[in-house]
Design a protein around this motif. Structure first.
Motif, PDB file in Angstrom:
ATOM      1  N   ASN A  39       0.837  -1.196   0.000  1.00 44.04           N
ATOM      2  CA  ASN A  39       0.000   0.000   0.000  1.00 44.04           C
ATOM      3  C   ASN A  39       0.876   1.251   0.000  1.00 44.04           C
ATOM      4  N   ALA A  40       1.179   1.774  -1.187  1.00 48.99           N
ATOM      5  CA  ALA A  40       2.084   2.918  -1.306  1.00 48.99           C
ATOM      6  C   ALA A  40       1.490   4.181  -0.706  1.00 48.99           C
ATOM      7  N   GLU A  41       0.213   4.402  -0.892  1.00 53.54           N
ATOM      8  CA  GLU A  41      -0.415   5.616  -0.380  1.00 53.54           C
ATOM      9  C   GLU A  41      -0.324   5.694   1.141  1.00 53.54           C
ATOM     10  N   GLY A  42      -0.680   4.596   1.805  1.00 49.66           N
ATOM     11  CA  GLY A  42      -0.606   4.558   3.258  1.00 49.66           C
ATOM     12  C   GLY A  42       0.819   4.643   3.766  1.00 49.66           C
ATOM     13  N   GLY A  43       1.731   3.995   3.057  1.00 45.91           N
ATOM     14  CA  GLY A  43       3.130   4.020   3.455  1.00 45.91           C
ATOM     15  C   GLY A  43       3.738   5.401   3.375  1.00 45.91           C
ATOM     16  N   LYS A  44       3.462   6.111   2.290  1.00 40.18           N
ATOM     17  CA  LYS A  44       3.999   7.461   2.125  1.00 40.18           C
ATOM     18  C   LYS A  44       3.422   8.429   3.145  1.00 40.18           C
ATOM     19  N   ALA A  45       2.150   8.221   3.509  1.00 39.67           N
ATOM     20  CA  ALA A  45       1.519   9.079   4.513  1.00 39.67           C
ATOM     21  C   ALA A  45       2.184   8.895   5.879  1.00 39.67           C
ATOM     22  N   LEU A  46       2.461   7.645   6.255  1.00 39.17           N
ATOM     23  CA  LEU A  46       3.112   7.384   7.541  1.00 39.17           C
ATOM     24  C   LEU A  46       4.548   7.898   7.527  1.00 39.17           C
ATOM     25  N   GLU A  47       5.219   7.754   6.415  1.00 39.91           N
ATOM     26  CA  GLU A  47       6.587   8.267   6.275  1.00 39.91           C
ATOM     27  C   GLU A  47       6.608   9.779   6.498  1.00 39.91           C
ATOM     28  N   ALA A  48       5.653  10.477   5.889  1.00 43.12           N
ATOM     29  CA  ALA A  48       5.571  11.934   6.051  1.00 43.12           C
ATOM     30  C   ALA A  48       5.275  12.312   7.497  1.00 43.12           C
ATOM     31  N   GLU A  49       4.474  11.511   8.158  1.00 46.48           N
ATOM     32  CA  GLU A  49       4.117  11.781   9.554  1.00 46.48           C
ATOM     33  C   GLU A  49       5.302  11.628  10.491  1.00 46.48           C
ATOM     34  N   LEU A  50       6.132  10.602  10.273  1.00 44.82           N
ATOM     35  CA  LEU A  50       7.179  10.255  11.230  1.00 44.82           C
ATOM     36  C   LEU A  50       8.531  10.898  10.940  1.00 44.82           C
ATOM     37  N   GLY A  51       8.747  11.354   9.700  1.00 47.82           N
ATOM     38  CA  GLY A  51       9.942  12.135   9.418  1.00 47.82           C
ATOM     39  C   GLY A  51      11.202  11.361   9.090  1.00 47.82           C
ATOM     40  N   GLU A  52      12.337  11.957   9.420  1.00 43.82           N
ATOM     41  CA  GLU A  52      13.628  11.511   8.901  1.00 43.82           C
ATOM     42  C   GLU A  52      14.119  10.176   9.448  1.00 43.82           C
ATOM     43  N   ASN A  53      13.538   9.693  10.508  1.00 36.47           N
ATOM     44  CA  ASN A  53      13.992   8.426  11.087  1.00 36.47           C
ATOM     45  C   ASN A  53      13.313   7.205  10.485  1.00 36.47           C
ATOM     46  N   VAL A  54      12.475   7.416   9.466  1.00 38.12           N
ATOM     47  CA  VAL A  54      11.843   6.297   8.773  1.00 38.12           C
ATOM     48  C   VAL A  54      12.033   6.428   7.268  1.00 38.12           C
ATOM     49  N   LYS A  55      11.941   5.297   6.601  1.00 35.00           N
ATOM     50  CA  LYS A  55      11.996   5.244   5.143  1.00 35.00           C
ATOM     51  C   LYS A  55      10.974   4.217   4.679  1.00 35.00           C
TER      52      LYS A  55
END
Length: 244
Positions: A39-55
């Motif tokens: 699920n790319a949409e959900g993944g990118k949203a969580l990435e944006a939420e959590l910031g630089e410590n996630v990819k």
């Protein structure tokens, strides 16, 4: 000081539900996290939420080439991998006589084969890191019976965990399985058996479904050095369901 400071983790199926809960908790405890999902949409949203410590990396966990890509991304972004959480999974409520061969094989590929592929792929990276912890999310249906396909695959995850733990112990790599009961995630609240599951939850000794964060507490323990003497074991978190 976080319980996972300095550690690099991979979490599959991390865009929502229990996976997203694990990702959030790991980051809070100091880990750098690569999380994957179809699920790319959900993944990118969580990435944006959590910031630089996630990819976030979009991944089909049933493909060996995708696993190679994920490991490379983790090492290039954060360094060698210390923790792998094989969380991705699906369920289906069809009976033995209703489920098709194609549907059955899809469940096995996602729930079982992906755990083999991920474990095999991450070992060289964990060797670079000096050891690691692999946490395979099974289910209470890896201990007692349930849906066809789902139960079969979750029992297999339990067995694979024990075999892998014995083979990897000398490398300083621990492998354990987690067996959640009924967890309040999209898998159960948006599926085709919602009402059945809600009714079933009333029979749980503690009287409710678990929240994803409660499972994350256990996964965090297994990911951390606090569980340094635990390997090849199953950890049940089910509100007393399998004690009945």
């Amino acid at each position: 000081m976080g319980r996972l400071d300095g550690k690099v983790a991979i979490v599959t199926g991390g865009a929502r539900g229990m996976g997203a809960s694990h990702v959030r908790r790991f980051v809070k405890e100091g880990a750098k996290v690569v999380f994957t999902d179809i699920n790319a949409e959900g993944g990118k949203a969580l990435e944006a939420e959590l910031g630089e410590n996630v990819k976030f990396v979009q991944q089909d966990v049933t493909k060996a080439d995708d696993w190679k890509k994920v490991i490379e991304e983790a090492e290039n972004t954060f360094g060698p991998v210390n923790i792998l959480v094989n969380n991705a999974g699906i369920s289906m409520s069809k009976s033995l006589m209703e489920i098709t061969e194609e549907e059955y094989r899809r469940i096995i590929d996602i729930n079982q084969v992906s755990v083999f592929l991920g474990t095999k792929a991450v070992v060289p990276s964990m060797q670079k890191a000096g050891g690691g912890s692999i946490i395979n999310i099974s289910s209470i249906n890896g201990i007692v019976g349930g849906a066809i396909g789902y139960t079969d695959s979750k029992f297999a995850v339990r067995g694979f965990t024990k075999a892998a733990a014995l083979q990897l112990a000398h490398l300083g790599i621990r492998v354990n399985s987690v067996h959640p009961g009924v967890i309040e995630t999209p898998m159960v609240t948006q599926g085709d058996a919602v009402e059945v599951i809600k009714e079933f939850a009333k029979q749980i000794p503690v009287g409710r479904m678990a929240q994803p964060e409660e499972v994350s507490n256990l996964v965090l323990y297994l990911a951390s050095d606090e569980s340094s003497y635990s390997t090849g074991s199953e950890f049940v978190i089910d509100g007393g369901l399998t004690a009945m």
